[in-house]
Design an enzyme around this catalytic site. Sequence first.
Site, PDB file in Angstrom:
ATOM      1  N   HIS A 124      46.655  49.997  66.689  1.00  0.00           N
ATOM      2  CA  HIS A 124      45.947  51.185  66.541  1.00  0.00           C
ATOM      3  C   HIS A 124      45.520  51.232  65.095  1.00  0.00           C
ATOM      4  O   HIS A 124      46.217  50.551  64.328  1.00  0.00           O
ATOM      5  CB  HIS A 124      47.006  52.260  66.818  1.00  0.00           C
ATOM      6  CG  HIS A 124      46.153  53.562  66.978  1.00  0.00           C
ATOM      7  ND1 HIS A 124      46.027  54.540  65.701  1.00  0.00           N
ATOM      8  CD2 HIS A 124      45.655  54.442  67.940  1.00  0.00           C
ATOM      9  CE1 HIS A 124      45.370  55.660  66.053  1.00  0.00           C
ATOM     10  NE2 HIS A 124      45.317  55.624  67.443  1.00  0.00           N
ATOM     11  N   ASP A 201      55.799  50.884  65.790  1.00  0.00           N
ATOM     12  CA  ASP A 201      54.831  52.078  66.282  1.00  0.00           C
ATOM     13  C   ASP A 201      55.147  52.324  67.722  1.00  0.00           C
ATOM     14  O   ASP A 201      54.376  51.747  68.420  1.00  0.00           O
ATOM     15  CB  ASP A 201      53.589  51.563  65.716  1.00  0.00           C
ATOM     16  CG  ASP A 201      52.325  52.555  66.410  1.00  0.00           C
ATOM     17  OD1 ASP A 201      52.770  53.444  66.978  1.00  0.00           O
ATOM     18  OD2 ASP A 201      51.141  52.395  66.190  1.00  0.00           O
ATOM     19  N   GLN A 204      53.316  55.223  72.033  1.00  0.00           N
ATOM     20  CA  GLN A 204      53.082  55.228  73.265  1.00  0.00           C
ATOM     21  C   GLN A 204      54.225  54.989  74.108  1.00  0.00           C
ATOM     22  O   GLN A 204      54.409  54.934  75.322  1.00  0.00           O
ATOM     23  CB  GLN A 204      52.087  53.943  73.782  1.00  0.00           C
ATOM     24  CG  GLN A 204      50.715  54.209  73.281  1.00  0.00           C
ATOM     25  CD  GLN A 204      49.875  55.380  73.921  1.00  0.00           C
ATOM     26  OE1 GLN A 204      50.340  56.033  74.757  1.00  0.00           O
ATOM     27  NE2 GLN A 204      48.920  55.914  73.034  1.00  0.00           N
ATOM     28  N   LYS A 227      52.708  63.257  72.545  1.00  0.00           N
ATOM     29  CA  LYS A 227      52.382  62.172  73.527  1.00  0.00           C
ATOM     30  C   LYS A 227      53.587  62.309  74.656  1.00  0.00           C
ATOM     31  O   LYS A 227      53.481  61.272  75.741  1.00  0.00           O
ATOM     32  CB  LYS A 227      52.391  60.797  73.120  1.00  0.00           C
ATOM     33  CG  LYS A 227      50.681  60.579  72.272  1.00  0.00           C
ATOM     34  CD  LYS A 227      50.511  59.161  71.966  1.00  0.00           C
ATOM     35  CE  LYS A 227      49.687  59.070  70.750  1.00  0.00           C
ATOM     36  NZ  LYS A 227      48.474  59.397  70.950  1.00  0.00           N
ATOM     37  N   CYS A 368      40.451  53.478  68.816  1.00  0.00           N
ATOM     38  CA  CYS A 368      41.164  53.425  67.619  1.00  0.00           C
ATOM     39  C   CYS A 368      41.636  52.042  67.436  1.00  0.00           C
ATOM     40  O   CYS A 368      42.809  52.088  66.853  1.00  0.00           O
ATOM     41  CB  CYS A 368      42.167  54.477  67.235  1.00  0.00           C
ATOM     42  SG  CYS A 368      41.705  56.223  67.421  1.00  0.00           S
TER      43      CYS A 368
HETATM   44  N1  7TS Z   1      49.751  54.107  67.247  1.00  0.00           N
HETATM   45  C1  7TS Z   1      49.523  54.155  68.638  1.00  0.00           C
HETATM   46  C2  7TS Z   1      49.865  52.869  69.219  1.00  0.00           C
HETATM   47  C3  7TS Z   1      48.768  55.273  69.419  1.00  0.00           C
HETATM   48  O1  7TS Z   1      48.459  54.936  70.456  1.00  0.00           O
HETATM   49  C4  7TS Z   1      48.427  56.361  68.446  1.00  0.00           C
HETATM   50  C5  7TS Z   1      47.585  57.318  69.010  1.00  0.00           C
HETATM   51  C6  7TS Z   1      48.666  56.419  66.992  1.00  0.00           C
HETATM   52  C7  7TS Z   1      49.692  55.343  66.566  1.00  0.00           C
HETATM   53  C8  7TS Z   1      48.535  57.622  66.300  1.00  0.00           C
HETATM   54  O2  7TS Z   1      49.453  58.658  66.978  1.00  0.00           O
HETATM   55  P1  7TS Z   1      49.011  60.118  66.074  1.00  0.00           P
HETATM   56  O3  7TS Z   1      49.954  60.938  67.060  1.00  0.00           O
HETATM   57  O4  7TS Z   1      49.546  60.165  64.832  1.00  0.00           O
HETATM   58  O5  7TS Z   1      47.650  60.559  66.332  1.00  0.00           O
HETATM   59  N2  7TS Z   1      47.000  57.022  70.031  1.00  0.00           N
HETATM   60  C9  7TS Z   1      45.510  57.786  70.457  1.00  0.00           C
HETATM   61  C10 7TS Z   1      44.714  57.096  71.589  1.00  0.00           C
HETATM   62  O6  7TS Z   1      45.176  56.036  71.969  1.00  0.00           O
HETATM   63  N3  7TS Z   1      43.920  57.975  71.838  1.00  0.00           N
HETATM   64  O7  7TS Z   1      44.104  58.969  71.170  1.00  0.00           O
HETATM   65  C11 7TS Z   1      45.117  58.910  70.126  1.00  0.00           C
END
Ligand code: 7TS
Length: 411
Positions: A124, A201, A204, A227, A368
């Site tokens: 991501h 990371d 998910q 999430k 992303c």
């Molecule tokens: N890393 C992964 C693997 C993710 O899926 C996401 C968010 C992030 C980092 C960032 O997380 P945040 O909570 O800081 O935003 N993924 C997604 C997605 O797949 N669609 O919208 C957000």
Amino acid sequence: MFSEKEIQKIRNQFPILKERVYSNPLVYMDNAATTQKPLKVIQASQDYYNTMNSNVHRGLHYLSHKATFYVEKVREKLQKFIHARYSSEIIFTKGTTESINLVASSMDPFLKKGDEVIISCIEHHSNFVPWQVLCKKKGAILKIISIYENGFLKLKDFEFLISKKTKIVSISHISNVLGIINPIKNIIKKSHEYGALVLIDGAQAPSNLDLDVQDLNVDFYVFSAHKMYGPTGIGILYGKKKILEKLHPYQFGGEMIKNVSFNQTTYSDLPFKFEAGTPNIEGIIVWGFAIDFVKEIGISNIQSYKKNLLIYAVKRLSLIDGIQLYGKSNDFSKKSGIISFNLNKLHCFDVGSILDRLGIAVRTGHLCAQPLMEFFKVPGMIRISFSIYNTFKEIDYLFEGLLKAKKILLK
Ligand code: 7TS
């Protein structure tokens, strides 16, 4: 395996699932972006403002003590949730993105020209850009593990890239595009043999897999509350105590100091050294209720139900002529409830818009993960991602929706 009735009982806890979208029932399949919130989480937010709103760690008064008590209880809850050794290893942040930026920024003084950082091409942007920027700034080299056509990491590539020059390896636990669960335990072990730190990371992962950071022996593990049925704007960085102690603070201000004089400042102990300013107090306290929700259902129950949805969806979608599924594998133990695909070379936004009109919420676009789109030579994908409240009937409805989209767009 949950019965239809049991899933309906769980669904009843999510008020938003009763919403209608263009007169159709909402079919929410964008859970990898964010999950919906159960009533107990929504109510906890109101209760917080009704009964304890105040700042934490600084007031002498009753409310401040009360809020501080509950914030620290959630820190302990998270410590248990991921099996960390100490609660002070749990740093509250805005979420996964901020946690990775915190580590990248705090690593800055320890990285010199010619050092190396390893990530992978499925990351991501949150786990890509901070390392790219840091490497450019320091004259370090960013090395990228490639993947096979089926989306799985080329571990041979990793073994070739890792060396004594590698300072940190930063890899996702589960790909937000392909749903592939990466073999992080092996990656961590190998990285440590070369003296490199490892950040995972876990955005998910938390409501999909049982986490044990001590068993993984991981140096940093990061994820967000939103999430896993919790609120937005809150997440954690887990870090091994002895490593966090060596790192420099990320931001400066209130709460992260021990003493400030005209000439110099000394910093607080962990975890406060990394928690400058007023935290998202409500978010932290409400997150505690989301963790309870996950634990009550049971992570392994959530995991196996979602796996069944995944297997059923892959079977159904594979029947559609002209569908291209990414990250396909017959080994479902290496996959979580995420499926990305394209349909007959149609633009993902066109397909997504038709699904939206039918009440089906999916994610479309580069997800992303532009480098990964570049690998597959596509501008974007359509992604569905499951949660505990999705049903087999919803998958049938999606299947019909995709056939409808094809009919309209291929006319
Ligand atoms: N890393 C992964 C693997 C993710 O899926 C996401 C968010 C992030 C980092 C960032 O997380 P945040 O909570 O800081 O935003 N993924 C997604 C997605 O797949 N669609 O919208 C957000």
